[in-house]
Scaffold this motif. Structure first.
Motif, PDB file in Angstrom:
ATOM      1  N   MET A 569       6.783  55.209 -16.676  1.00 40.81           N
ATOM      2  CA  MET A 569       7.056  55.632 -18.055  1.00 40.81           C
ATOM      3  C   MET A 569       8.501  56.086 -18.220  1.00 40.81           C
ATOM      4  O   MET A 569       9.168  55.743 -19.216  1.00 40.81           O
ATOM      5  CB  MET A 569       6.085  56.751 -18.447  1.00 40.81           C
ATOM      6  CG  MET A 569       4.644  56.290 -18.575  1.00 40.81           C
ATOM      7  SD  MET A 569       3.525  57.620 -19.034  1.00 40.81           S
ATOM      8  CE  MET A 569       4.100  57.959 -20.699  1.00 40.81           C
ATOM      9  N   LEU A 570       9.025  56.836 -17.248  1.00 40.08           N
ATOM     10  CA  LEU A 570      10.430  57.229 -17.305  1.00 40.08           C
ATOM     11  C   LEU A 570      11.329  55.998 -17.283  1.00 40.08           C
ATOM     12  O   LEU A 570      12.338  55.909 -18.020  1.00 40.08           O
ATOM     13  CB  LEU A 570      10.761  58.146 -16.128  1.00 40.08           C
ATOM     14  CG  LEU A 570      10.136  59.552 -16.145  1.00 40.08           C
ATOM     15  CD1 LEU A 570      10.553  60.330 -14.898  1.00 40.08           C
ATOM     16  CD2 LEU A 570      10.541  60.312 -17.407  1.00 40.08           C
ATOM     17  N   ILE A 573      11.212  54.122 -20.618  1.00 39.64           N
ATOM     18  CA  ILE A 573      12.010  54.837 -21.632  1.00 39.64           C
ATOM     19  C   ILE A 573      13.498  54.601 -21.399  1.00 39.64           C
ATOM     20  O   ILE A 573      14.282  54.316 -22.331  1.00 39.64           O
ATOM     21  CB  ILE A 573      11.677  56.332 -21.615  1.00 39.64           C
ATOM     22  CG1 ILE A 573      10.225  56.557 -22.082  1.00 39.64           C
ATOM     23  CG2 ILE A 573      12.648  57.113 -22.491  1.00 39.64           C
ATOM     24  CD1 ILE A 573       9.741  57.979 -21.896  1.00 39.64           C
ATOM     25  N   ALA A 574      13.922  54.718 -20.143  1.00 41.03           N
ATOM     26  CA  ALA A 574      15.340  54.518 -19.818  1.00 41.03           C
ATOM     27  C   ALA A 574      15.769  53.092 -20.115  1.00 41.03           C
ATOM     28  O   ALA A 574      16.872  52.851 -20.652  1.00 41.03           O
ATOM     29  CB  ALA A 574      15.578  54.861 -18.354  1.00 41.03           C
ATOM     30  N   ILE A 576      14.430  50.941 -22.249  1.00 43.07           N
ATOM     31  CA  ILE A 576      14.497  50.736 -23.706  1.00 43.07           C
ATOM     32  C   ILE A 576      15.760  51.378 -24.286  1.00 43.07           C
ATOM     33  O   ILE A 576      16.443  50.812 -25.165  1.00 43.07           O
ATOM     34  CB  ILE A 576      13.226  51.296 -24.373  1.00 43.07           C
ATOM     35  CG1 ILE A 576      11.993  50.467 -23.950  1.00 43.07           C
ATOM     36  CG2 ILE A 576      13.361  51.307 -25.888  1.00 43.07           C
ATOM     37  CD1 ILE A 576      10.676  51.028 -24.447  1.00 43.07           C
ATOM     38  N   PHE A 577      16.091  52.570 -23.761  1.00 39.40           N
ATOM     39  CA  PHE A 577      17.284  53.249 -24.238  1.00 39.40           C
ATOM     40  C   PHE A 577      18.540  52.437 -23.929  1.00 39.40           C
ATOM     41  O   PHE A 577      19.438  52.268 -24.781  1.00 39.40           O
ATOM     42  CB  PHE A 577      17.369  54.640 -23.603  1.00 39.40           C
ATOM     43  CG  PHE A 577      18.585  55.410 -24.013  1.00 39.40           C
ATOM     44  CD1 PHE A 577      18.683  55.992 -25.277  1.00 39.40           C
ATOM     45  CD2 PHE A 577      19.672  55.547 -23.141  1.00 39.40           C
ATOM     46  CE1 PHE A 577      19.815  56.695 -25.647  1.00 39.40           C
ATOM     47  CE2 PHE A 577      20.801  56.243 -23.522  1.00 39.40           C
ATOM     48  CZ  PHE A 577      20.876  56.824 -24.784  1.00 39.40           C
TER      49      PHE A 577
END
Length: 883
Positions: A569-570, A573-574, A576-577
């Motif tokens: 999940m981290l 998120i990273a 996608i960022f």
């Protein structure tokens, strides 16, 4: 010894008999005395078995002779003999019965005056009542059958006497021991006993009775004989002590079957008392014990709990009145009554009396039942029934042969014993106890038994209590046991096995076994065997049946899943960022210099590497298994295909620049995408071939967690993908990774100002270390019970780390500059490809000269004049990217 010699020898004992005159004479054989010491034929008088039974015959004859309807005008006489409880002595005595049938040659015998002698012809005995002991009856029956004299026993129960071919003139009003043995077998089974010993008196009664018990116990099954012991004829005290010692060798066989005389029973009880084993043995006595007082007199404690058998009987009130009225004056016909009187009242009639244990003189005024204890002996009823059976047979024969004559006619006198036997076997009448008296074809009476137990109650004196009956089926009432036990004592070789255990029989002793647990994946199939559960089953907790093995999978809440999911999940998120940042600043120099197209491909691969974690942990089904096959190697393949294309481009650019100023072929973005796509296509082609050869499916693997302890067995729900297939699916990606690493090594000398060679190199080195650690962990846990969890978690974390390394080393610095230092993200003037390559080559050459400076720094004038933080690197990368 000839028959004549035997006849002569018995004349010595003839005076010791009772003679009653009558029209027809019945013989009688009774154990008036016990067996004598060696050298003496007879011992002490037997008050109950002897005198009671003898007087029962006298009483029956009196009743019959006074009956006007039974044998009218015919008087029955008697010749009663004492067997002294010895078969050989009884044989000599019984010759008295056959004297009238023996023809003696007296032609050469003369009196002193020359006249021929006058012989008194002995009375003819038409039938014999007796004997008591089976061994005596067998011996006598062999003589009587030769002269066709019918015999009716009142107490002999040996099974062999049922053989109508050998003992065809023998009948009995008591059931044979085969019925008694069956009753004993039923008692043993009702008590739950399966391990017993047997003790028999030497002789036909004891040995044949025990044999019948052995045979019936084998036929019925479930009863084992621990020991079978025999009491010798001429026994001594040490014989009984030895028997008790032998019985104690098999202590668990507490139940002891006794087919023994009352004297031998008393000897056994005495020996158990001397051995301090009172209450240990559970006696089951035959009818020879019955409800007699003599075997247990002064041995009451040793006999407590004993179960005894007695043919069903009733107390004959008429006999009690008759016997208690007997005195020395009115019973002179009984030649042994004076001896009984002395024994019963413990006194002496005359100075010449043989009784030496008292000096008290008898007055003659003593009364039976008043001055002495009296209880009717158990076989009195059967003695009376035997006499009446003979009388009814004679009555029926007289009625048929002498229809017009009241009394004995010549036809009846000449009829013989064979004719009388026919009438005996067909007789039927109500006996003295009100029960039917009849005989089967072998001369046996039907089996009807009363069951007694010797008990001591706090509120009453010791005695026998009727606890049930046996008439082909067993009926038992409340029982009491030694030491106040309420539960039935055990007499078993082995205790019942617990649930889930099987019996392993001891060789030669089916009632003895060892209990063995059904271990592993076995369940108790029956008492003696365990069976293996089927592949997908495990035994239930008590191992009586099989149950399905629980199915497990990697759960979302498991610690093995939480960590990789959190990392994924981290990472997502990273990723996608970063991707959003690159899209937002898509036309800026840093994004363009990074190779926008390959960067997006690489970020897509990184994103898939994170996504595969969720596919690997999701509950397996056909769709999930299909996704696993597709995405397991696809994310890494996309990532390393893009990196390989990028490192190869850098390598070719700088290698080409060393010899030419012309740009290499296939370095445009379109070409780079085409190369990357072709590399990815190879992975997808392999997956599609895999789909065709082996369609995806789910399986339940019962071997993975099939531990020795079946309680911990689990079936693992997983995709039909082997470890080898996983490695093969990742193999192509690993090949790309290794190749990319090789190019990273080759381009390690390219200055960092010109492209991403060094960050890519560090990325690949780290990735190789991650996967080198993954392989031994993955295969090293192949035999572990936690294989599912360890391998899945290891695989997911390895892919997460690979993606994170690439993301962190290649894109995080760029995102940092884009967001926090936008002043560096500006475009400078373009330089020619030749200038760029020349400057890069010069910088590369000069950077290796580390020994020209005191502190080892490799600086040149060109390098000194170039600011490390200048925008020249951006310009070069922008230029290279735009090529």
């Amino acid at each position: 010894m000839t028959l004549f010699d035997l006849t002569a020898s018995q004349e010595i004992y003839a005076p010791h008999s009772i003679r009653m005159e009558g029209d027809l004479t019945l013989g009688g054989l009774f154990p008036v005395h016990a067996r004598g010491i060696p050298g003496e034929p007879c011992g002490d008088i037997k008050k109950e078995n002897g005198i009671h039974r003898l007087e029962a015959m006298m009483y029956a004859l009196d009743q019959i002779n006074s009956d006007d309807e039974l044998l009218p005008n015919i008087t029955l006489g008697a010749r009663v003999l004492d067997t002294c409880s010895r078969d050989t002595y009884a044989l000599e005595q019984s010759l008295t019965f056959v004297q009238a049938l023996i023809q003696k040659d007296t032609s050469d015998v003369r009196c002193m005056n020359g006249e021929p002698p006058v012989f008194v012809k002995p009375e003819k005995v038409v039938g014999v009542i007796g004997a008591s002991a089976s061994s005596v009856s067998i011996m006598v029956a062999n003589i009587l059958r030769l002269f066709q004299i019918p015999q009716i026993s009142y107490a002999s129960t040996a099974p062999e006497l049922s053989d109508d071919r050998r003992y065809d003139f023998f009948s009995r009003v008591v059931p044979p021991d085969s019925f008694q043995a069956q009753a004993m077998v039923d008692i043993v089974k009702a008590m739950g006993w399966n391990y017993v010993s047997t003790v028999a008196s030497e002789g036909s009664y004891g040995e044949k009775g025990v044999d019948a018990f052995h045979q019936l116990s084998r036929e019925s099954g479930g009863i084992c004989i621990a020991q079978s012991l025999k009491i010798p004829h001429n026994h001594k005290q040490e014989n009984f002590d030895k028997i008790i010692r032998l019985l104690l060798e098999t202590r668990y066989a507490r139940a002891v079957i006794l087919f023994a005389s009352d004297e031998d029973i008393r000897g056994i009880l005495n020996a158990s008392k001397r051995a301090d084993q009172v209450g240990h043995f559970l006696w089951i006595g035959s009818d020879s014990w019955g409800a007699k007082i003599s075997p247990v007199h002064q041995l009451e404690e040793a006999a407590v709990g004993a179960v005894t058998i007695l043919p069903k009987r009733a107390t004959i009130a008429g006999f009690d009145a008759y016997f208690t009225s007997r005195t020395l004056e009115n019973n002179r016909r009984n030649v042994w009554f004076a001896e009984y009187w002395e024994e019963n009242f413990n006194c002496k009639l005359m100075s010449s009396s043989k009784k030496e244990d008292t000096s008290r003189k008898c007055t003659g005024q003593e009364r039976i039942g008043t001055d002495s204890k009296y209880e009717q002996e158990g076989k009195v009823q059967f003695v009376i029934d035997a006499v009446y059976a003979m009388a009814h047979a004679l009555h029926n024969m007289q009625r048929d042969l002498c229809p017009d004559i009241s009394g004995i006619c010549p036809d009846m006198d000449l009829a013989g014993g064979k004719k009388l036997l026919k009438y005996i076997r067909s007789v039927t009448f109500n006996g003295s106890a009100g029960t039917s008296v009849n005989f089967n074809r072998n001369g046996d009476a039907p089996g009807r038994y009363d069951l007694f137990q010797y008990q001591i109650n706090n509120n009453s004196s010791p005695g026998y209590k009727n606890i049930g009956q046996w008439t082909e089926t067993l009926q038992l009432n409340d029982m009491q046991w030694p030491d106040g036990q309420t539960e039935i004592p055990s007499s078993v070789c082995s205790q019942p096995c617990k649930t889930g255990q099987r019996k392993k029989a001891v060789k030669g002793m089916p009632c003895c076994w060892h209990c063995e647990p059904c271990d592993g994946y076995q369940y108790q199939y029956d008492e003696t065997s365990c069976k293996l559960c089927s592949y997908s089953m495990m035994p239930n907790p008590n191992r009586t049946a099989c149950q399905p093995i629980p199915i497990v999978k990697l759960e979302w809440h498991s610690p093995w899943a939480v960590i990789p999911v959190f990392l994924a999940m981290l990472g997502i998120i990273a990723t996608i960022f970063v991707m959003a940042t690159f899209i937002r600043y898509n036309d800026t120099p840093i994004v363009r210099a990074s190779g926008r197209e390959l960067s997006y491909v690489l970020l897509t691969g990184i994103f898939l590497c994170y996504i595969i974690t969720f596919v690997m942990i999701a509950k397996p089904d056909v769709a999930i298994c299909s996704f696993r096959r597709i995405f397991l190697g696809l994310g890494m393949c996309i990532s390393y295909a893009a990196l390989l294309t990028k490192t190869n481009r850098i390598y070719r650019i700088f290698e080409e620049g060393k010899t030419s100023v012309t740009a290499p072929r296939l370095i445009s973005p379109t070409s780079q995408l085409a190369i990357t796509s072709s590399l990815i296509s190879a992975q997808l082609l392999g997956v599609f071939v895999w789909f065709g050869v082996d369609p995806p499916n789910t399986i339940i693997d019962y071997d993975e967690q099939k531990t020795f302890n079946s309680d911990q067995a689990r079936g693992v729900l997983k995709c039909d993908i082997t470890d080898l297939q996983i490695i093969c699916s990742l193999g192509y990606s690993i090949l790309l990774m290794v190749t990319c690493t090789v190019y990273a090594i080759k381009t390690r000398g390219v200055p960092e100002n010109f492209n991403e060679a060094k960050p890519i190199g560090f990325t690949m080195y780290t990735t190789c270390i991650v996967w080198l650690a993954f392989i031994p962990i993955f295969f090293g846990t192949a035999q572990s019970a936690e294989k599912l969890y360890i391998q899945t978690t290891t695989l997911c974390i390895s892919m997460n780390l690979s993606a994170s390394v690439a993301l962190g080393m290649l894109y995080i610095p760029k995102v940092y500059v884009i967001i926090f230092h936008p002043e560096l993200n500006v475009q400078k003037r373009k330089r020619s490809f030749k200038a760029v390559v020349t400057a890069a080559s010069l910088t590369t050459r000069l950077s290796h000269k580390t020994s020209d400076r005191p502190n080892g720094e490799a600086k040149t004038e060109l390098c000194e004049n170039i600011d490390p933080n200048s925008k020249s690197r951006v310009m070069i990368e922008d230029y290279v990217a735009d090529l």
